[in-house]
Motif scaffolding. Structure first.
Motif, PDB file in Angstrom:
ATOM      1  N   LYS A   1       0.816  -1.283  -0.038  1.00 56.15           N
ATOM      2  CA  LYS A   1       0.033   0.020  -0.011  1.00 56.15           C
ATOM      3  C   LYS A   1       0.910   1.204   0.237  1.00 56.15           C
ATOM      4  O   LYS A   1       0.786   2.241  -0.697  1.00 56.15           O
ATOM      5  CB  LYS A   1      -1.047  -0.088   1.280  1.00 56.15           C
ATOM      6  N   SER A   2       1.811   1.195   0.919  1.00 52.11           N
ATOM      7  CA  SER A   2       2.891   2.515   1.146  1.00 52.11           C
ATOM      8  C   SER A   2       3.576   2.639  -0.249  1.00 52.11           C
ATOM      9  O   SER A   2       3.905   3.694  -0.675  1.00 52.11           O
ATOM     10  CB  SER A   2       3.693   2.338   2.096  1.00 52.11           C
ATOM     11  N   LEU A   3       3.847   1.554  -0.969  1.00 53.60           N
ATOM     12  CA  LEU A   3       4.624   1.951  -2.174  1.00 53.60           C
ATOM     13  C   LEU A   3       3.808   2.474  -3.433  1.00 53.60           C
ATOM     14  O   LEU A   3       4.098   2.979  -4.446  1.00 53.60           O
ATOM     15  CB  LEU A   3       5.309   0.383  -2.754  1.00 53.60           C
ATOM     16  N   ASN A   4       2.442   1.906  -3.331  1.00 53.01           N
ATOM     17  CA  ASN A   4       1.360   2.642  -4.440  1.00 53.01           C
ATOM     18  C   ASN A   4       1.025   4.001  -4.205  1.00 53.01           C
ATOM     19  O   ASN A   4       0.367   4.583  -4.809  1.00 53.01           O
ATOM     20  CB  ASN A   4       0.421   1.629  -4.419  1.00 53.01           C
ATOM     21  N   GLU A   5       1.279   4.477  -2.749  1.00 50.62           N
ATOM     22  CA  GLU A   5       0.964   5.949  -2.484  1.00 50.62           C
ATOM     23  C   GLU A   5       1.773   6.905  -3.417  1.00 50.62           C
ATOM     24  O   GLU A   5       2.791   6.884  -3.803  1.00 50.62           O
ATOM     25  CB  GLU A   5       1.093   6.255  -1.132  1.00 50.62           C
ATOM     26  N   LYS A   6       1.036   8.077  -3.871  1.00 52.69           N
ATOM     27  CA  LYS A   6       1.624   8.975  -4.408  1.00 52.69           C
ATOM     28  C   LYS A   6       1.402  10.363  -4.060  1.00 52.69           C
ATOM     29  O   LYS A   6       0.461  10.832  -3.693  1.00 52.69           O
ATOM     30  CB  LYS A   6       1.143   8.997  -5.960  1.00 52.69           C
TER      31      LYS A   6
ATOM     32  N   MET B   1       9.306   7.168   1.326  1.00 52.00           N
ATOM     33  CA  MET B   1      10.358   6.098   1.370  1.00 52.00           C
ATOM     34  C   MET B   1      10.479   5.690   2.844  1.00 52.00           C
ATOM     35  O   MET B   1      10.701   4.580   3.048  1.00 52.00           O
ATOM     36  CB  MET B   1      11.539   6.524   0.537  1.00 52.00           C
ATOM     37  N   ASN B   2      10.518   6.586   3.679  1.00 48.45           N
ATOM     38  CA  ASN B   2      10.624   6.335   4.883  1.00 48.45           C
ATOM     39  C   ASN B   2       9.793   5.641   5.658  1.00 48.45           C
ATOM     40  O   ASN B   2       9.948   4.652   6.464  1.00 48.45           O
ATOM     41  CB  ASN B   2      10.835   7.761   5.972  1.00 48.45           C
ATOM     42  N   LEU B   3       8.314   5.731   5.251  1.00 52.27           N
ATOM     43  CA  LEU B   3       7.320   5.035   5.878  1.00 52.27           C
ATOM     44  C   LEU B   3       7.449   3.622   5.087  1.00 52.27           C
ATOM     45  O   LEU B   3       7.086   2.657   5.793  1.00 52.27           O
ATOM     46  CB  LEU B   3       6.016   5.609   5.528  1.00 52.27           C
ATOM     47  N   VAL B   4       7.827   3.589   3.885  1.00 50.62           N
ATOM     48  CA  VAL B   4       7.958   2.169   3.139  1.00 50.62           C
ATOM     49  C   VAL B   4       9.179   1.236   3.991  1.00 50.62           C
ATOM     50  O   VAL B   4       8.737   0.333   4.221  1.00 50.62           O
ATOM     51  CB  VAL B   4       8.407   2.491   1.708  1.00 50.62           C
ATOM     52  N   GLN B   5      10.222   2.229   4.192  1.00 49.50           N
ATOM     53  CA  GLN B   5      11.241   1.511   4.981  1.00 49.50           C
ATOM     54  C   GLN B   5      10.882   0.834   6.199  1.00 49.50           C
ATOM     55  O   GLN B   5      11.292  -0.364   6.667  1.00 49.50           O
ATOM     56  CB  GLN B   5      12.542   2.326   5.005  1.00 49.50           C
ATOM     57  N   LYS B   6       9.884   1.840   7.056  1.00 54.53           N
ATOM     58  CA  LYS B   6       9.541   1.254   8.453  1.00 54.53           C
ATOM     59  C   LYS B   6       8.776  -0.061   8.122  1.00 54.53           C
ATOM     60  O   LYS B   6       9.007  -1.045   9.038  1.00 54.53           O
ATOM     61  CB  LYS B   6       8.679   2.480   8.879  1.00 54.53           C
ATOM     62  N   TYR B   7       7.570   0.032   7.251  1.00 54.79           N
ATOM     63  CA  TYR B   7       6.885  -1.249   7.071  1.00 54.79           C
ATOM     64  C   TYR B   7       7.507  -2.304   6.765  1.00 54.79           C
ATOM     65  O   TYR B   7       7.480  -3.581   7.194  1.00 54.79           O
ATOM     66  CB  TYR B   7       5.684  -0.816   6.316  1.00 54.79           C
ATOM     67  N   LEU B   8       8.687  -2.063   5.828  1.00 55.06           N
ATOM     68  CA  LEU B   8       9.439  -3.276   5.213  1.00 55.06           C
ATOM     69  C   LEU B   8      10.371  -3.921   6.455  1.00 55.06           C
ATOM     70  O   LEU B   8      10.396  -5.173   6.624  1.00 55.06           O
ATOM     71  CB  LEU B   8      10.282  -2.847   4.074  1.00 55.06           C
ATOM     72  N   ASP B   9      10.825  -3.120   7.345  1.00 53.67           N
ATOM     73  CA  ASP B   9      11.522  -3.790   8.237  1.00 53.67           C
ATOM     74  C   ASP B   9      10.738  -4.599   8.999  1.00 53.67           C
ATOM     75  O   ASP B   9      11.281  -5.671   9.802  1.00 53.67           O
ATOM     76  CB  ASP B   9      12.350  -2.366   9.146  1.00 53.67           C
ATOM     77  N   GLU B  10       9.440  -4.177   9.509  1.00 52.81           N
ATOM     78  CA  GLU B  10       8.643  -4.816  10.427  1.00 52.81           C
ATOM     79  C   GLU B  10       8.261  -6.189   9.641  1.00 52.81           C
ATOM     80  O   GLU B  10       8.138  -7.184  10.504  1.00 52.81           O
ATOM     81  CB  GLU B  10       7.342  -4.061  10.541  1.00 52.81           C
ATOM     82  N   ALA B  11       7.870  -6.120   8.384  1.00 55.24           N
ATOM     83  CA  ALA B  11       7.618  -7.268   7.573  1.00 55.24           C
ATOM     84  C   ALA B  11       8.837  -8.349   7.865  1.00 55.24           C
ATOM     85  O   ALA B  11       8.364  -9.570   7.905  1.00 55.24           O
ATOM     86  CB  ALA B  11       7.182  -6.907   6.247  1.00 55.24           C
ATOM     87  N   GLN B  12       9.902  -7.983   7.346  1.00 53.73           N
ATOM     88  CA  GLN B  12      11.071  -8.733   7.382  1.00 53.73           C
ATOM     89  C   GLN B  12      11.653  -9.311   8.806  1.00 53.73           C
ATOM     90  O   GLN B  12      11.505 -10.705   8.863  1.00 53.73           O
ATOM     91  CB  GLN B  12      12.530  -8.086   6.809  1.00 53.73           C
ATOM     92  N   ASP B  13      11.267  -8.490   9.884  1.00 50.82           N
ATOM     93  CA  ASP B  13      11.461  -9.062  11.081  1.00 50.82           C
ATOM     94  C   ASP B  13      10.473 -10.218  11.299  1.00 50.82           C
ATOM     95  O   ASP B  13      10.720 -11.385  11.916  1.00 50.82           O
ATOM     96  CB  ASP B  13      11.491  -8.094  12.089  1.00 50.82           C
ATOM     97  N   THR B  14       9.238  -9.929  11.017  1.00 47.47           N
ATOM     98  CA  THR B  14       8.000 -11.007  11.361  1.00 47.47           C
ATOM     99  C   THR B  14       8.198 -12.181  10.480  1.00 47.47           C
ATOM    100  O   THR B  14       8.015 -13.498  11.268  1.00 47.47           O
ATOM    101  CB  THR B  14       6.710 -10.399  11.002  1.00 47.47           C
ATOM    102  N   VAL B  15       8.666 -12.077   9.159  1.00 41.00           N
ATOM    103  CA  VAL B  15       8.700 -13.195   8.413  1.00 41.00           C
ATOM    104  C   VAL B  15       9.955 -14.122   8.972  1.00 41.00           C
ATOM    105  O   VAL B  15       9.951 -15.275   8.927  1.00 41.00           O
ATOM    106  CB  VAL B  15       9.067 -12.826   6.914  1.00 41.00           C
ATOM    107  N   ASP B  16      10.914 -13.478   9.194  1.00 41.55           N
ATOM    108  CA  ASP B  16      12.175 -14.418   9.783  1.00 41.55           C
ATOM    109  C   ASP B  16      11.998 -14.771  11.130  1.00 41.55           C
ATOM    110  O   ASP B  16      12.280 -16.193  11.308  1.00 41.55           O
ATOM    111  CB  ASP B  16      13.392 -13.247   9.929  1.00 41.55           C
ATOM    112  N   HIS B  17      11.261 -14.169  11.895  1.00 39.13           N
ATOM    113  CA  HIS B  17      10.788 -14.944  13.067  1.00 39.13           C
ATOM    114  C   HIS B  17       9.770 -16.331  12.738  1.00 39.13           C
ATOM    115  O   HIS B  17       9.983 -17.285  13.435  1.00 39.13           O
ATOM    116  CB  HIS B  17      10.128 -13.839  14.139  1.00 39.13           C
TER     117      HIS B  17
END
Length: 567
Positions: free
Chosen positions: A460-465, A469-485
């Protein structure tokens, strides 16, 4: 009877005490007598005999009579009196008159001390007189030799000393007067006074030799080398002025006049052979001349730099102006797609402001070049500073442009990362399917749902106009941590489930032998079907260990060996 014995004891004690005290005073008297003999044996007479070899007149004669009088008094009066006092001390000790003996010994000590003091004074003065005569004779040989050499050299090379020659002759005559005075004092027997003259002569001859060594070179500098350099400085100044150099700020004519005056003062000092002040004055003059040459050279280099670099600076200004316009245009385009922070938007504004200021400074410098009223050295410094500031602006432009380009790179990188997360979740599903597990525990299900939600947030954040990118990176870090866990948890549950299944299968062979084991295995199987794999493993392991101790360890080793073979 007791009284008689006590009296005898007291008398004996008194006798012993008296004997000890008397022996002490005898010893002290012997020491004083030895001290007296030592003083009598001092070589005073022999030392006085040496003085008789000198001129026994004047000061020496007076001192000798005083020494002889003092020595005669010591020998004929004071030492015999000491003998009488020492004899008296012995008699007092013999008669146990210890108080009088003590007083007499004290008087002897004081008398011997005074005699020793007077003898030391005589010997010291004797040494001074005899030593002065010997040192005077030796040092005056060197002084006279140096005097003769300097006088001969001055007469033979009078032209080398120029205006200082007359003063050097005066100094030599003054030395000659002192030499004659020394000889008169020596003939009169005044060796100590002559010693003072020798010391003065030694210092003056050393100083005179230094003057005669340095005067010719200093004269050449004063009358030839430095005036020539000043003339070259005048010529260079005149030639550069005709070529259009602005040199008024150097006040060169005034400084050249001051240099000429300083050289005249040095010549006056040199005429009086004042070497130290001349050396100091000439060194200051040479330093000033060198500084003025450096200043003129700086103007020449300044002009050369300006003629060589001003076109380069102008070309750089044009290039950076074009780049600045491109950067501003690109910033507006990027703003439509990406959400820029305030600090990023401030950079183009600051660069525009700095660039406009440099343009004005460059135009002002061009005007100064046209007016030909400003020294090239000052224009050089201004041009160098403009070039340095342009270099800084260029670096800032490059960094900001890269920042804009990196935004697109960051977007692509974020998309690739979130795709990797999706692939990892598919891998988790594949692992669960291949493990034939009945299902996953609730905490894994919860992590799975959270990972799906966070991945959706990234998309969703990648499709916003515009794109933040700061918000995209925040969501991405959270998703990567959860998937790794989630992946780590899943692997852990699969391993536990497979081991539990192996233990249950192994324990089935004993099911008919033990009703208790059969009950425990049913509970373990129930826990397994409820996705409680750790509880199932613990229940089955406990049951089988009761029947076959060490069975769990063997099962684990077999399991690990199979896993290693698969990998």
């Amino acid at each position: 009877m007791e009284i008689l014995i006590s009296a005898i004891l007291i008398i004996l004690i008194l006798f012993v005490v008296g004997y000890i005290i008397r022996k002490k005073y005898y010893k002290e008297v012997d020491q004083l007598d030895s001290q007296k003999l030592e003083l009598m044996n001092r070589p005073v007479a022999e030392e006085m005999a040496k003085v008789k070899q000198l001129n026994m007149t004047g000061e020496t004669e007076e001192m000798f009579e005083r020494w002889r009088s003092t020595w005669d008094d010591i020998l004929t009066v004071r030492l015999p009196k000491v003998d009488e006092m020492i004899f008296a001390s012995e008699e007092f000790a013999d008669k146990y008159r210890f108080k009088q003996a003590k007083e007499s010994n004290q008087q002897v000590k004081e008398s011997l001390h005074e005699i020793e003091k007077d003898m030391d004074a005589i010997l010291q003065e004797l040494n001074e007189v005899v030593g002065s005569e010997e040192e005077n004779r030796k040092e005056m040989t060197d002084v006279f030799k140096q005097y003769q050499e300097n006088k001969k050299y001055l007469l033979a090379h009078r032209h080398l000393f120029g205006i200082a020659g007359e003063k050097l002759e005066e100094l030599l005559k003054a030395v000659e007067v002192k030499i004659n005075h020394y000889e008169e004092l020596t003939d009169q027997g005044n060796y100590l006074q002559a010693r003072e003259v020798v010391l003065v002569l030694t210092s003056e001859m050393e100083e005179l030799g230094d003057k005669m060594e340095k005067v010719p070179d200093l004269l050449t500098e004063c009358q030839s080398i430095l005036p020539s350099q000043i003339d070259d400085l005048k010529s260079g100044y005149k030639e550069m002025t005709q070529q259009g150099f602005i040199l008024e700020h150097l006040q060169l004519e005034k400084q050249i006049e001051e240099l000429s005056q300083e050289i005249e003062r040095c010549q006056e000092s040199l005429q009086n052979a004042e070497i130290t002040s001349v050396e100091k004055g000439l060194q200051g003059t040479k330093d000033k001349i060198e500084t003025l040459y450096d200043l003129l050279e700086k103007e020449v280099y300044g002009k050369h730099y300006i003629l060589q670099e001003i076109e380069n600076v102008e070309n750089t200004l044009e290039q950076l102006l074009e780049k600045n316009n491109d950067m501003n245009h690109e910033t507006k385009i990027v703003q439509n797609s990406y959400q820029l922070q305030d600090k990023d938007l401030e950079i183009p504004k600051k660069l525009d402001k700095s660039f406009n200021q440099l343009v004005k400074r460059y135009e002002f410098l061009q005007a100064k070049l046209t007016d030909q009223m400003t020294p090239y050295s000052q224009l050089e410094e201004e041009l160098k500073d403009i070039a340095e500031q342009l270099k800084i602006i260029k670096e800032d432009q490059t960094k900001f442009t890269e920042r804009l380009h990196n935004l697109r790179k960051d977007e692509l990188s974020a998309k690739e990362s979130i795709h990797a997360c999706q692939r990892k979740i598919k891998e988790i599903i594949r692992l669960v399917h291949n493990s034939h597990m009945p299902g996953l525990p609730s905490d894994c299900e919860s992590l799975y749902e959270r990972a799906k939600e966070q991945i959706e947030n990234v998309y969703k954040s990648l499709n916003e106009k515009p794109l933040n990118m700061n918000l995209v990176q925040k969501y991405l870090d959270e998703a990567q941590d959860t998937v790794d866990h989630l992946y780590a948890k899943t692997e852990e549950y699969i391993e536990t489930a497979q081991l539990a299944e192996r233990v249950i299968q192994y324990a089935n062979r004993y099911r008919r032998q033990s009703s208790e084991l059969a009950t425990n295995l049913e509970e373990a199987e129930q826990a397994f079907r409820s996705y409680e794999y750790m509880a199932a493993l613990e229940q089955a392991a406990t049951a089988v260990e009761k029947i076959e101790p060490g069975a769990l360890k063997r099962i684990e080793e077999i399991y690990e060996s199979e896993e290693y073979s698969r990998s």
